[in-house]
Design a protein around this motif. Structure first.
Motif, short mmCIF file in Angstrom:
data_model
loop_
_atom_site.label_atom_id
_atom_site.label_comp_id
_atom_site.label_asym_id
_atom_site.label_seq_id
_atom_site.Cartn_x
_atom_site.Cartn_y
_atom_site.Cartn_z
N LYS A 1 8.60 -12.52 11.64
CA LYS A 1 8.55 -11.61 10.50
C LYS A 1 8.94 -10.21 10.99
O LYS A 1 8.30 -9.66 11.87
CB LYS A 1 7.11 -11.61 9.98
CG LYS A 1 6.88 -10.66 8.83
CD LYS A 1 5.45 -10.76 8.35
CE LYS A 1 5.46 -11.59 7.10
NZ LYS A 1 4.26 -11.89 6.48
N TRP B 1 2.71 0.59 9.78
CA TRP B 1 3.29 -0.40 8.86
C TRP B 1 2.27 -1.43 8.42
O TRP B 1 1.38 -1.80 9.19
CB TRP B 1 4.42 -1.15 9.57
CG TRP B 1 5.42 -0.28 10.22
CD1 TRP B 1 5.31 0.29 11.46
CD2 TRP B 1 6.68 0.14 9.68
NE1 TRP B 1 6.43 1.04 11.72
CE2 TRP B 1 7.29 0.96 10.66
CE3 TRP B 1 7.35 -0.13 8.49
CZ2 TRP B 1 8.54 1.54 10.46
CZ3 TRP B 1 8.60 0.45 8.30
CH2 TRP B 1 9.18 1.28 9.29
N ASP B 2 2.47 -1.93 7.20
CA ASP B 2 1.69 -3.07 6.72
C ASP B 2 2.44 -4.33 7.14
O ASP B 2 3.61 -4.50 6.81
CB ASP B 2 1.55 -3.00 5.19
CG ASP B 2 0.83 -4.21 4.65
OD1 ASP B 2 1.48 -5.21 4.31
OD2 ASP B 2 -0.41 -4.18 4.60
N GLU C 1 2.06 -7.58 6.38
CA GLU C 1 2.38 -8.56 5.33
C GLU C 1 3.62 -8.18 4.54
O GLU C 1 4.52 -8.97 4.34
CB GLU C 1 1.16 -8.70 4.41
CG GLU C 1 1.21 -9.89 3.48
CD GLU C 1 1.49 -11.19 4.20
OE1 GLU C 1 0.79 -11.50 5.19
OE2 GLU C 1 2.45 -11.90 3.79
N SER C 2 3.67 -6.94 4.06
CA SER C 2 4.77 -6.53 3.18
C SER C 2 5.90 -5.83 3.92
O SER C 2 6.99 -5.67 3.40
CB SER C 2 4.24 -5.58 2.11
OG SER C 2 3.76 -4.40 2.73
N GLY C 3 5.65 -5.39 5.16
CA GLY C 3 6.66 -4.63 5.89
C GLY C 3 6.76 -3.20 5.40
O GLY C 3 7.66 -2.45 5.79
N GLN C 4 5.83 -2.79 4.54
CA GLN C 4 5.91 -1.46 3.96
C GLN C 4 5.49 -0.38 4.96
O GLN C 4 4.56 -0.57 5.72
CB GLN C 4 5.01 -1.39 2.73
CG GLN C 4 5.41 -0.29 1.77
CD GLN C 4 4.31 0.07 0.81
OE1 GLN C 4 3.38 -0.69 0.60
NE2 GLN C 4 4.40 1.23 0.22
N GLN D 1 -2.07 -4.28 10.33
CA GLN D 1 -1.28 -3.06 10.46
C GLN D 1 -0.79 -2.89 11.88
O GLN D 1 -1.47 -3.23 12.84
CB GLN D 1 -2.13 -1.84 10.09
CG GLN D 1 -2.47 -1.79 8.62
CD GLN D 1 -3.27 -0.56 8.28
OE1 GLN D 1 -3.63 0.23 9.14
NE2 GLN D 1 -3.54 -0.37 7.01
#
Lengths: 68, 394
Positions: free
Chosen positions: B188, B221-222, B224-227, B208
């Protein structure tokens, strides 16, 4: 345009320095003695400092067993 | 250094209330969040006659002088003087207990798993390997699509690893013991920088990741979402290293860079709260003291230094005239009394943190020591080297 950026950057730096200049500080003598007391409190449970016997350290070789 | 990379906190602008990408601005030392349009207006707004570039620069110089003054006022004694009453350390016998062989090129980074046994390491040849350090067996191996994997980290759960380098990304790989599963398939991509990834670390959970990059920024960064959750701007050059504060001390981390600075950041606001510039060259490694009240750094100037966060200054330098090669990596023993430092002259020096003296010098590696970490329970430490191996010492 770059003139504006330079001013913006300079303003940002001044703001940053104001924040840094404004923080509360402790004397080195007091800060040092607190670092020292932390070391002293935890010294006994620091394996690399006091050394642990081979039987308790998974990385150290144990004495070979003798099978009778 | 490419700075096209900006903060992407989304929300309502504090000035125009429109939903935009926001960045932090400071008005009378208060932090607000403005959209880029309002930030531009603010920068040029109220530009009084006396607030020219020149006057701002001179105010900056005055403030820097004031900072120096304030720090100097509290410099009433040296750490090693206070430490005179502490018992000297005895002789240390530390040997290589395990050698991990398997990388085909320089080992660049390593990290311990919380189980105090597994180790992840990454190399110039693009390989990332997970080892069982007790048996020296390789448990997992993955080949990255890039060379120079400069950063790797173990997730707190022990169920995943993160790594990256010249691909400018940080990717997370779940660890699976299913022989039929291809590790690379579940990869991921989490972080995207505009230059190489130099360091990464999970925060308190697997959710994170904090990254440092050659693009001069750090970012949170998160997974799970890549945000992008927060970005940290302030270094004037490549950021080479970072370390999170021990969880008890709150949400801060320290970073070091090619601008010779070590900077301490507030993770929530993105604000730099303290900066230290006493090294004379790149800061290659930073590590918090176990109490969280100080941190150590290793630099290409061949010194390691200790900075106390509450005194807001450098309180010790660990150096010797005979040490002329850069320190690449540092870590503390569990009590904070010992500082282990790996150097480019192939050695590891062990320093008495309080007294400032060297207590031991360890030989064994046949090339630069590039990475070094003490195990989570403090029973051993692991070093990685350009000689393609890792060594576990105890």
């Amino acid at each position: 345009m770059s003139g504006t950026n330079n001013v913006a950057q300079a303003r940002k730096l001044v703001e940053q320095l104001r924040i840094e200049a404004g923080i509360e500080r402790m004397k080195v003598s007091k800060a040092s003695s607190e670092l020292m007391s932390y070391c002293e409190q935890h010294a006994r449970s620091d394996p690399l400092l006091v050394g642990v016997p081979a039987s308790e350290n998974p990385f150290k070789d144990k004495k070979p067993c003798v099978i009778l | 250094m490419d700075q096209t990379f900006l903060v992407n906190v989304f929300g309502s602008c504090d000035k125009c209330f429109k939903k935009r990408a926001l960045r932090p601005v400071f008005k009378k030392s208060q932090q607000l969040s403005y959209c880029s349009t309002c930030a531009e207006i603010m920068a040029t707004d109220g530009l009084h006659e006396n607030e020219t570039l020149a006057s701002l620069k001179s105010e900056a110089e005055t403030l820097k002088g004031k900072l120096e003054e304030e720090r100097a006022k509290l410099h009433d004694v040296e750490l090693h003087q206070v430490a005179e009453r502490v018992e000297a350390l005895g002789q240390f016998v530390m040997k290589t207990r395990r050698t991990l062989k398997g990388h085909g090129n320089k080992v660049l980074c390593m990290d311990w798993c919380k189980d105090k046994r597994r180790i992840v390491s990454s190399s110039q040849d693009g390989k990332v390997i997970v080892w069982d350090s007790f048996t020296t067996n390789k448990e997992h191996a993955v080949t990255m699509p890039c060379t120079w994997v400069m950063a790797c980290a173990y997730a707190p759960s022990g169920c995943a690893i993160a790594c990256g380098g010249l691909d400018n990304k940080c990717s997370v790989y779940p660890l699976t013991f299913d022989k039929n599963e291809n590790m690379a398939a579940k990869k991921k991509s989490v972080a995207m920088h505009t230059n190489y990834l130099s360091a990464c670390s999970f925060t308190n959970s697997d959710m994170q990741i904090l990254t440092a990059s050659g693009d001069g920024t750090c970012a949170l960064w998160d997974v799970e979402s890549g945000q992008l959750l927060q970005s940290f701007h302030g270094h004037g050059a490549d950021v080479l290293c970072l370390d999170l504060a021990p969880s008890e001390t709150g949400n801060t981390f320290v970073s070091g860079g090619c601008d010779k600075k070590a900077m301490v950041w507030d993770m929530r606001s993105g604000q730099c709260v303290q900066a230290f510039e006493t090294h004379e060259s790149d800061v290659n490694s930073v590590r918090y003291y176990p109490s969280g009240d100080a941190f150590a750094s290793g630099s290409d100037d061949a010194t390691c230094r200790l900075y106390d966060l509450r005194a807001d200054r450098e309180v010790a330098i660990y150096s010797k005239e005979s040490i002329i090669f850069g320190a690449s990596s540092v870590d503390f023993s569990l009590s904070g009394r010992l500082l282990f430092a790996g150097y480019n002259d192939y050695t590891i020096n062990v320093w008495d943190v309080l007294k400032g003296s060297r207590v031991s010098i360890l030989f064994g590696h046949e090339n630069r020591v590039s990475t070094l970490r003490v195990s989570p329970d403090g029973t051993a430490f692991c070093s990685g080297s350009w000689d393609h191996t890792l060594r576990v010492w105890a």
